[in-house]
Scaffold this active site. Structure first.
Site, PDB file in Angstrom:
ATOM      1  N   GLU A 179       0.831  -1.217   0.000  1.00 52.93           N
ATOM      2  CA  GLU A 179       0.000   0.000   0.000  1.00 52.93           C
ATOM      3  C   GLU A 179       0.861   1.261   0.000  1.00 52.93           C
ATOM      4  O   GLU A 179       0.815   2.078   0.932  1.00 52.93           O
ATOM      5  CB  GLU A 179      -0.952  -0.012   1.198  1.00 52.93           C
ATOM      6  CG  GLU A 179      -1.975  -1.124   1.117  1.00 52.93           C
ATOM      7  CD  GLU A 179      -3.057  -1.036   2.186  1.00 52.93           C
ATOM      8  OE1 GLU A 179      -2.821  -0.436   3.240  1.00 52.93           O
ATOM      9  OE2 GLU A 179      -4.156  -1.568   1.957  1.00 52.93           O
ATOM     10  N   GLU A 372      -5.536  -8.198  -1.180  1.00 55.82           N
ATOM     11  CA  GLU A 372      -6.220  -8.029   0.101  1.00 55.82           C
ATOM     12  C   GLU A 372      -7.676  -7.704  -0.166  1.00 55.82           C
ATOM     13  O   GLU A 372      -7.977  -6.815  -0.973  1.00 55.82           O
ATOM     14  CB  GLU A 372      -5.636  -6.868   0.922  1.00 55.82           C
ATOM     15  CG  GLU A 372      -4.309  -7.136   1.551  1.00 55.82           C
ATOM     16  CD  GLU A 372      -3.852  -6.009   2.472  1.00 55.82           C
ATOM     17  OE1 GLU A 372      -4.705  -5.349   3.101  1.00 55.82           O
ATOM     18  OE2 GLU A 372      -2.635  -5.796   2.538  1.00 55.82           O
TER      19      GLU A 372
HETATM   20  C1  BG6 Z   1      -4.421  -2.840   4.779  1.00 56.95           C
HETATM   21  C2  BG6 Z   1      -3.101  -3.381   5.238  1.00 56.95           C
HETATM   22  O1  BG6 Z   1      -4.348  -1.470   5.018  1.00 56.95           O
HETATM   23  O2  BG6 Z   1      -5.588  -3.223   5.397  1.00 56.95           O
HETATM   24  C3  BG6 Z   1      -3.175  -4.490   6.235  1.00 56.95           C
HETATM   25  O3  BG6 Z   1      -2.258  -3.703   4.170  1.00 56.95           O
HETATM   26  C4  BG6 Z   1      -4.354  -4.271   7.155  1.00 56.95           C
HETATM   27  O4  BG6 Z   1      -1.956  -4.524   6.901  1.00 56.95           O
HETATM   28  C5  BG6 Z   1      -5.625  -4.297   6.311  1.00 56.95           C
HETATM   29  O5  BG6 Z   1      -4.424  -5.152   8.205  1.00 56.95           O
HETATM   30  C6  BG6 Z   1      -6.914  -4.217   7.095  1.00 56.95           C
HETATM   31  O6  BG6 Z   1      -6.882  -3.121   7.949  1.00 56.95           O
HETATM   32  P1  BG6 Z   1      -7.172  -3.265   9.511  1.00 56.95           P
HETATM   33  O7  BG6 Z   1      -6.947  -1.918  10.054  1.00 56.95           O
HETATM   34  O8  BG6 Z   1      -8.555  -3.745   9.639  1.00 56.95           O
HETATM   35  O9  BG6 Z   1      -6.170  -4.265  10.007  1.00 56.95           O
END
Ligand code: BG6
Length: 477
Positions: A179, A372
Site C-alpha cells: 500500500e 487483500e
Molecule cells: C491494509 C493493510 O491497510 O488493510 C493491512 O495492508 C491491514 O496490513 C488491512 O491489516 C486491514 O486493515 P485493519 O486496520 O482492519 O487491520
C-alpha cells in the site's frame, strides 16, 4: 469462461501482524514493534507522536502477535488443506538486517523464511512475498530518519539483492511496498517518518515517496536480473472515489482524489511522474530532489503486474464539512447512503470492486492481482472455538462474484486473489485482535490473553470449496 486454471487463490498476511518472535532469531527492533494498541496509536502511526521504544503503561501487540514464528508449519498445513495455490506474506526487514545498514545479512532470519517457503511448496503453495509491509528497522529511523533519507534506497537494494539471490527458485512473485500510497496517511507506519515541529509535512512525505518509488524500480531491475522468471508488482490501497453528487465540482474532487492514489502506480507502472502530479507538486511548493539517474531507472524498470487491496469504496465532495463521515482503511471517508457498513464503519460495496478493477485495468493494461480483501468482524466462538461466520461468507462471496464479473463480463486480466488475514491476526489500523478476518480462529485477545489455539471457522470449508471449484460454487451450504 470463468477463472483461468492457474488462477492463484489464497490468503494474505503481514509479518508484523502475525509473526511475533520480535526478539528471536537475531531480529532487530522495528517501527511496527513500538506501535501500541490504544488511543495513542493513531498519532504514532501518523508520525505526530514519537515512540521509538517500548514505554511503560502500553501494550504492544506485534511483539507476539499470533506467534506464527513458532506456528508456521501448523498454519501452512491449514492453508494447504484449504487448497491455497498461493500465500502472501511479508518479510520482516529487521529479521534479515537487524539494524538495516549492516553489510551482511542475519543467517537465522534468512533460514526462517527459507523453511517457511519450503513448507509452502510442500503443499503446492506458491509464495507471494511483500518485501516491506509497513516495516522498517528502528535503527534506520533513529539514525537516518526513515524513508525521508535517500540512503534508505541503498539499504533496501541490499535487502532485495539478498532476498532474490537466496530465494531464487523458491519465490517468483514479489511486491515491493505494501500500500505505497499509505505513506501519505500513515507515514510512520508506511515509511518510518516522524515529523519535527513546524516542518513542511507534505514536502517530507513526497520526498520519501520518491525514494520508495526509486527503490521499487531498483528492486524490479534487480529481481529481473537475478531471475528473469521473477514477477514484480506494485501494491496500492485501492478503491475508486465516487462523487458525492453529479455536481461537476464533486466529480472533479473525486477525480483529484483518485489521482492522489494513482500517482504512485502511474510512476511504478508507466515509468514517469504524470503531468498532473508535476503541476500539483509545483502548485504546493513541493520540490522533489531527483537525481538524473532516477528518471532512467523509473522509466526502464516498471512493474509486471498491479496488485491492490480493496475493502470499501470511497466518496468525495468539493465541500465536505457538513456531510457525514465514516471510517475506512486508515483514514475516514464520506458516508455513502446507499451502502451498509461493517462493525468498524467500512462501507461494504462489492460492485465497487468491479469498478475499481475496471478503472485500474483501463488505466494500466497490465494483469491485476487482488492481494487483500475481506471483512473485519467480531467473531463469537462456541466452547470449542468454532465460529459460524456467515457474515464473512456473504461479504467474500459477493466480492468474488464481482471479481468474476470483471473477468467474464469486462475482460479484465487477473492473476489471483488472496483474501486478507486468512488466519486471524492483529489489526493494522487499531492494533486489536477482536477485528478478525480469518478462516481460522486464533484464541488470542486484544491484550495477549488466550492459548493461541487455531480452530477452523465455517468459512474455512466454504473457501476450500470455492478454490476446489475454481470460483464456480460460491454458495453457502
Ligand atoms: C491494509 C493493510 O491497510 O488493510 C493491512 O495492508 C491491514 O496490513 C488491512 O491489516 C486491514 O486493515 P485493519 O486496520 O482492519 O487491520
Amino acid at each position: 469462461m470463468g477463472f483461468s486454471k492457474d488462477f492463484l487463490w489464497g490468503g494474505a498476511t503481514a509479518a508484523n501482524q502475525c509473526e511475533g518472535g520480535f526478539e528471536q532469531g537475531g531480529r532487530g527492533l522495528a517501527n511496527v514493534d513500538v506501535i501500541p494498541i490504544g488511543s495513542d496509536r493513531r498519532s504514532i502511526i501518523t508520525g505526530k507522536k514519537k515512540m521509538y521504544n517500548f514505554e511503560e503503561g502500553y501494550y504492544y501487540p506485534a511483539k507476539e502477535a499470533i506467534d506464527m514464528y513458532h506456528h508456521f508449519k501448523e498454519d501452512i498445513a491449514l492453508f494447504g488443506e484449504m487448497g491455497f495455490k498461493t500465500y502472501r506474506l511479508s518479510i520482516a526487514w529487521s529479521r534479515i538486517f537487524p539494524k538495516g545498514d549492516e553489510l551482511e545479512p542475519n543467517e537465522e532470519g534468512l533460514k526462517f523464511y527459507e523453511d517457511l517457503f519450503k513448507e509452502c511448496h510442500k503443499y503446492g503453495i506458491e509464495p507471494l512475498v511483500t518485501i516491506t509491509h509497513f516495516d522498517c528497522p528502528m535503527h534506520l529511523i533513529e539514525q537516518y530518519g526513515g524513508w525521508r533519507n535517500r540512503e534508505l534506497i541503498g539499504f533496501y537494494k541490499r535487502l532485495c539483492r539478498v532476498l532474490f539471490t537466496r530465494y531464487k527458485g523458491l519465490v517468483k512473485y514479489w511486491l515491493t511496498f505494501n500500500e505505497i500510497n499509505m505513506i501519505l496517511h500513515a507515514p510512520f507506519l508506511g515509511a518510518g517518518i516522524c515529523f519535527e515541529e513546524g516542518e513542511n509535512e507534505e514536502q517530507v512525505k513526497y520526498q520519501a515517496a520518491h525514494h520508495e518509488l526509486v527503490a521499487s524500480a531498483e528492486a524490479t531491475k534487480i529481481a529481473h536480473e537475478i531471475d528473469p522468471e521473477n514477477k514484480v508488482g506494485c501494491m496500492l490501497a485501492a478503491a475508486s472515489y465516487y462523487p458525492y453528487s453529479c455536481r461537476p465540482e464533486d466529480v472533479w474532487e473525486a477525480k483529484k482524489k483518485d489521482r492522489g492514489n494513482y500517482f504512485f502506480i502511474d510512476v511504478q507502472s508507466k515509468g514517469a511522474y504524470p503531468a498532473y502530479a508535476l503541476k500539483e507538486l509545483a502548485r504546493n511548493n513541493i520540490s522533489i530532489d531527483m537525481m538524473p539517474e532516477d528518471i532512467e531507472i523509473l522509466k526502464n524498470h516498471t512493474v509486471d503486474f498491479i496488485s491492490f487491496s480493496y475493502y470499501a469504496s470511497r466518496v468525495a465532495a468539493a465541500e465536505d464539512s457538513n456531510v457525514e463521515k465514516t471510517a475506512g482503511n486508515l483514514f475516514p471517508t464520506i458516508k455513502n447512503p446507499y451502502l451498509q457498513a461493517s462493525q468498524w464503519g467500512w462501507q461494504i460495496d462489492p460492485l465497487g470492486l468491479r469498478i475499481t478493477m475496471n478503472d485500474l485495468y483501463d488505466r494500466y493494461q497490465k494483469p491485476l492481482f487482488i492481494v487483500e480483501n475481506g471483512l473485519g468482524a467480531i467473531d463469537i466462538p462456541d466452547e470449542s472455538g468454532y465460529v459460524e461466520d456467515d457474515y464473512r461468507i456473504e461479504y467474500l462471496s459477493a466480492h468474488i462474484q464481482a471479481m468474476k464479473d470483471a473477468v467474464d463480463e469486462d475482460g479484465v486480466d487477473i492473476l489471483g486473489y488472496t483474501s486478507w488475514g486468512c488466519i486471524d491476526l492483529v489489526s493494522a489500523g487499531t492494533g486489536e485482535m477482536k477485528k478478525r478476518y480469518g478462516f481460522i480462529y486464533v484464541d488470542r485477545e486484544n491484550y495477549g490473553e488466550g492459548t493461541l489455539k487455531r480452530t477452523k471457522k465455517k468459512s474455512f470449508n466454504w473457501y476450500k470449496k470455492v478454490i476446489e471449484t475454481n470460483g464456480e460454487d460460491l454458495s453457502n451450504q
